[in-house]
Design an enzyme around this catalytic site. Structure first.
Site, PDB file in Angstrom:
ATOM      1  N   GLY A  13       0.793  -1.220   0.000  1.00 16.80           N
ATOM      2  CA  GLY A  13       0.000   0.000   0.000  1.00 16.80           C
ATOM      3  C   GLY A  13       0.822   1.265   0.000  1.00 16.80           C
ATOM      4  N   TYR A  68      -2.430  -4.318 -12.900  1.00 13.69           N
ATOM      5  CA  TYR A  68      -1.480  -4.372 -14.011  1.00 13.69           C
ATOM      6  C   TYR A  68      -2.038  -3.701 -15.261  1.00 13.69           C
ATOM      7  CZ  TYR A  68       1.108  -7.572 -11.047  1.00 13.69           C
ATOM      8  OH  TYR A  68       1.794  -8.126  -9.990  1.00 13.69           O
TER       9      TYR A  68
END
Length: 202
Positions: A132, A170
């Site tokens: 994160g 992605y």
């Protein structure tokens, strides 16, 4: 969190092997089968996840890890290295204190008859408590820089089919799912099948 991205060294192999054994080819993998348990997330940038050991045990992947730190060192830091690796290391809190590894990207260079030089990202991993914070993206970015410097035009990797969040992440980076777009399958030939193909009757 301040971290340093640097090339891995042979001395890092014990720590790398520890991360591999608690997280064997899950983040970038098509080996996992079945639906994930609740709350599972292996996307760099998403911290809501199970501990790596729990994930590995759920997928019964620990038995798939056949190498050890000695093999990892010989294959990556010998005279003819088979792979390269970048590590993410916490900046030392004070001079003389060794930084702590919190992630890695293991990759190697290859060739495509369609496009020429490519880089294959074998595995990308960030420890759960450090996710994160953009560390996975930093690792991938550094691999991309090295690939471009070597004249590569593509980065290839695999992702577990169930890992929808990872696939979305992605895609945000500009990656294309070739399974959907081109109908390609990831195929492996190993163990006894590889020996039979080579004519080894042992």
């Amino acid at each position: 969190m301040e971290c340093i991205i640097r090339p891995a060294q042979s001395a890092d192999c014990d720590h790398l092997m520890g991360m591999i054994r608690t997280h064997p080819k899950i983040c970038l993998s098509s080996h996992s089968v079945g639906a994930p348990p609740p709350r599972i997330s292996l996307v760099p940038g998403v911290s809501d996840c199970l501990f790596p050991q729990e994930i590995a045990e759920y997928h019964n992947l620990l038995d798939e890890v056949k190498i050890n730190s000695q093999v990892l060192s010989a294959d990556g830091f010998g005279g003819d290295p088979f792979y390269q690796c970048l590590v993410a290391e916490l900046a030392p809190e004070q001079e003389g204190k060794q930084g702590h590894l919190i992630g890695y990207a293991l990759f190697f260079f290859g060739y495509s008859v369609n496009t020429g030089r490519i880089v294959y990202l074998e595995n990308l991993y960030v420890v759960s408590e450090s996710r994160g914070q953009g560390i996975g993206k930093k690792l991938m970015s550094e691999v991309a820089k090295l690939a471009l410097a070597r004249g590569c035009v593509e980065m290839k990797f695999t992702v577990a089919e169930w890992n929808i969040r990872a696939l979305a992440w992605y895609r945000q980076l500009g990656a294309q799912d070739k399974t959907e777009a081109g109908g390609w399958h990831c195929v492996e030939l190993g163990g006894e099948a590889l020996q039979r193909l080579a004519g080894d009757r042992r």
